[in-house]
Scaffold this motif. Structure first.
Motif, PDB file in Angstrom:
ATOM      1  N   TYR A   9      -4.157   5.626  -7.550  1.00 20.67           N
ATOM      2  CA  TYR A   9      -2.777   5.316  -7.971  1.00 20.67           C
ATOM      3  C   TYR A   9      -2.772   4.576  -9.296  1.00 20.67           C
ATOM      4  CZ  TYR A   9      -0.810   6.829  -3.547  1.00 20.67           C
ATOM      5  OH  TYR A   9      -0.409   7.606  -2.490  1.00 20.67           O
ATOM      6  N   ILE A  12      -0.947  -0.144  -7.330  1.00 21.19           N
ATOM      7  CA  ILE A  12      -0.850  -0.405  -5.888  1.00 21.19           C
ATOM      8  C   ILE A  12      -0.287  -1.807  -5.700  1.00 21.19           C
ATOM      9  CG2 ILE A  12      -2.133  -0.805  -3.735  1.00 21.19           C
ATOM     10  CD1 ILE A  12      -4.007   1.446  -4.459  1.00 21.19           C
ATOM     11  N   LEU A  36       2.143   2.912  -5.166  1.00 17.83           N
ATOM     12  CA  LEU A  36       2.017   2.821  -3.715  1.00 17.83           C
ATOM     13  C   LEU A  36       2.232   1.382  -3.268  1.00 17.83           C
ATOM     14  CD1 LEU A  36       1.077   4.218  -0.955  1.00 17.83           C
ATOM     15  CD2 LEU A  36      -1.177   3.271  -1.489  1.00 17.83           C
ATOM     16  N   TYR A  85       4.893   4.613   0.180  1.00 16.06           N
ATOM     17  CA  TYR A  85       4.520   3.381   0.874  1.00 16.06           C
ATOM     18  C   TYR A  85       3.809   3.672   2.188  1.00 16.06           C
ATOM     19  CZ  TYR A  85       9.186   4.159   2.961  1.00 16.06           C
ATOM     20  OH  TYR A  85      10.288   4.700   3.550  1.00 16.06           O
ATOM     21  N   LEU A 112      -8.960   3.269  -1.553  1.00 12.25           N
ATOM     22  CA  LEU A 112      -8.051   3.677  -2.621  1.00 12.25           C
ATOM     23  C   LEU A 112      -8.461   2.955  -3.897  1.00 12.25           C
ATOM     24  CD1 LEU A 112      -4.748   3.027  -0.619  1.00 12.25           C
ATOM     25  CD2 LEU A 112      -5.899   5.235  -0.857  1.00 12.25           C
ATOM     26  N   ALA A 114      -6.918   1.807  -7.970  1.00 12.25           N
ATOM     27  CA  ALA A 114      -5.710   1.679  -8.770  1.00 12.25           C
ATOM     28  C   ALA A 114      -6.076   1.223 -10.166  1.00 12.25           C
ATOM     29  CB  ALA A 114      -4.765   0.670  -8.130  1.00 12.25           C
ATOM     30  N   ILE A 117      -3.154  -3.570  -9.949  1.00 16.38           N
ATOM     31  CA  ILE A 117      -2.761  -4.004  -8.600  1.00 16.38           C
ATOM     32  C   ILE A 117      -1.786  -5.165  -8.731  1.00 16.38           C
ATOM     33  CG2 ILE A 117      -3.619  -5.194  -6.515  1.00 16.38           C
ATOM     34  CD1 ILE A 117      -6.223  -3.588  -6.831  1.00 16.38           C
TER      35      ILE A 117
END
Lengths: 427, 124
Positions: A9, A12, A36, A85, A112, A114, A117
């Motif tokens: 992502y 996040i 996300l 989400y 995950l 990112a 964050i």
């Protein structure tokens, strides 16, 4: 929700309370395509959902809303702008390389990554263990927020005769709420010589219902074997020492604790984020960037606010900067100027700032004072003998955040400063 | 004899302490306010004190057993408990949407009680 969970992502956001919702929405609006949010609860909104009283949104919407309505507006907007989400999902670990490990009943274990964050885990209530009340450990001792969740969301009454320790907002609001639901609130005790919540809550939650507040009083011990039967209250002096002979046994079946909130930073520590021992939250810059590149922090995780509107504003700033970081359009090596808590200031957020921001935007310095001043005060920023900015407030109270906004006109002075010392002193 | 007393304005979170001079219910002067809402609040507080009321009502089939509600405008302070008794009688059926009207006309004053959030049906 998530249609297909990606493994990577742009941004996040951990925690979907007001700080996280604002950050996620703002990140999306500022060019982060894949955003996300992750929350451990079954729905978005965080603690606002149990704060059913009014008083939210006066700054943000110029309206006086209950907590759930305030949250609902952001939940609706998050869904409209298309933010993914994950609910019922716990974040196990965050690394400095911005890997996020989660687990949940629906998704199982996931790794995950990112580009940026935003940490927005909020805060936790201090418990009995943290204030060391002696005596046995019967049932019937709860934090005010736990009782609030039971009464307002789950439909349980935790008792019928209450004593509340601490005059924080949640404690006072619960005193009124329990009274509405037919309970008797025998007393609110506050160890400090002043109220720790907003004075309007003293009026509309305690005075309105003839609930007695005793300042400079605390709980000496809890009485009861299986269930709380009474507490022994006692007056304290300026050094919090019990004053012998002032003890009073107050019969009750429940003791609620509203004795402060602590930023929740277990994940921040794992991510290698440096914390400020005074706020117990991350050390941040003007965009709420922490000491770890690409990891931002917004809201009560940084320092405990008294208004959700300021949490939203912090979330928006962090979300915007996280999007800039993720899309590679921010200055990665700013020449920071540190802020310092001066006279009668306990702490200042942000801890350091990039003066160049002032050429495009203003920067709000947020602080709490050490002692109350019920008289006009000067809030000032100085560097040695140089006055950089000042403003006058009618009073300063430890329970109410004080702020001062640096603007474009302050750019030159801030850029030249070695440090920005912030003080709140009698005018 | 005019009475001078300190009252805290509850209109906004600032909570200004106002010095109020009054004779009975007649307001003579207000000092210490930072905006015009201060004197307006005191005037009302002396003659017809009102409060926003927030509580919960039962809901059947929702993801929670209760849905939070609030008065769309402040209601008379002495009648708050009367209103709470009325709210205890109500049971909604999920799904509920935010701003759904729960009570149409509190005390014949045209004030509504509305829900403060959506309450989806369990399992939807």
């Amino acid at each position: 929700m998530v249609q297909t969970l990606k493994t990577h992502y742009d941004v996040i956001v951990i925690g979907a309370g007001p700080g996280g919702l604002a950050a996620a929405i703002e990140a999306k609006k500022n060019g982060a395509d894949d955003v996300l949010m992750i929350d451990r609860d079954l729905e978005l909104g965080g603690i606002l959902l149990q704060c059913i009283h009014n008083g939210f949104g006066v700054e943000t919407f110029k309206e006086d809303l209950p907590g759930p309505s305030y949250a609902q507006r952001f939940i609706n907007e998050a869904q409209t702008v298309g933010i993914d989400y994950l609910l019922d999902t716990i974040v196990l670990d965050v690394t400095p390389e911005r890997k996020v490990y989660t687990t949940g009943a629906r998704t199982g274990f996931k790794e995950l990554t990112a580009k940026a964050i935003v940490l927005s885990m909020g805060c936790r209530e201090r418990t009995r263990a943290q204030i060391r009340i002696p005596g046995p450990r019967p049932a019937g001792v709860f934090t005010a927020g736990t009782a609030q969740r039971w009464v307002n969301v789950e439909g349980y009454m935790p008792g019928s005769r209450f004593v509340i320790l601490g005059s924080g907002d949640i404690g006072m609001i619960m005193a009124r709420r329990l009274t509405f639901e037919g309970a008797k609130v025998e007393r609110v005790l506050e160890v400090m010589p002043y109220l720790s919540g907003l004075s309007r809550n003293y009026v509309q939650c305690l005075l309105d219902f003839d609930i007695t507040l005793q300042l400079q009083h605390t709980v000496k011990r809890i009485i009861g074997k299986e269930r709380v039967e009474a507490i022994e209250a006692v007056a304290v002096d300026d050094k919090w020492q019990f004053i012998p002979g002032t003890e009073e046994v107050i019969p009750c079946d429940t003791l609620l604790l509203s004795v402060g909130l602590i930023p929740e930073n277990e994940l921040s520590k794992k991510a290698g984020v440096n914390l400020d021992p005074v706020t117990a939250g991350p050390i941040v810059d003007d965009g709420f960037l922490t000491s770890v590149p690409g990891i931002f922090a917004a809201g009560n995780v940084v320092h405990v606010y008294d208004l959700v509107d300021w949490v939203t504003q912090a979330g928006r700033t962090a979300g915007k900067r996280a999007a800039m970081y993720a899309t590679g359009c921010c200055n990665l090596e700013p020449m920071y100027v540190p802020t310092k808590a001066g006279d009668n200031v306990r702490y200042v957020v942000p801890h350091r700032l990039d003066p160049e921001i002032l050429t495009q935007d203003s920067i709000m310095l947020q602080m709490r004072v050490t002692r109350p001043l019920e008289q006009p005060v000067t809030v000032q920023v100085t560097d040695g003998d140089t006055l950089i900015a000042r403003k006058v407030e009618r009073y300063a109270r430890p329970g109410e955040m004080v702020s001062l906004t640096l603007k474009g006109k302050d750019y030159e002075a801030v850029r030249k400063a070695k440090e920005l010392r912030v003080s709140v002193v009698p005018k | 004899m005019p009475i001078i007393e300190k009252m805290i304005c509850i209109t906004c979170p600032m909570g200004c302490t106002l010095e109020v001079t009054r004779e009975g219910e007649t307001l003579l002067s207000v000092e210490g306010n930072t905006c015009k809402r201060g004197p307006e609040y005191i005037k009302r507080e002396l003659t017809d004190p009102r409060r926003m009321v927030a509580s919960t009502v039962r809901v059947r089939g929702g993801i929670h057993p209760l849905v939070p509600v609030y008065t769309a405008a402040p209601v008379p302070k002495p009648r708050i408990f009367e209103l709470l008794v009325q709210l205890r009688e109500i049971e909604l059926e999920a799904p509920v949407v935010m701003n759904q009207v729960v009570l149409e006309d509190v005390f014949g004053e045209g004030i509504k009680v509305i829900t403060s959030r959506d309450m989806p049906r369990q399992g939807d």
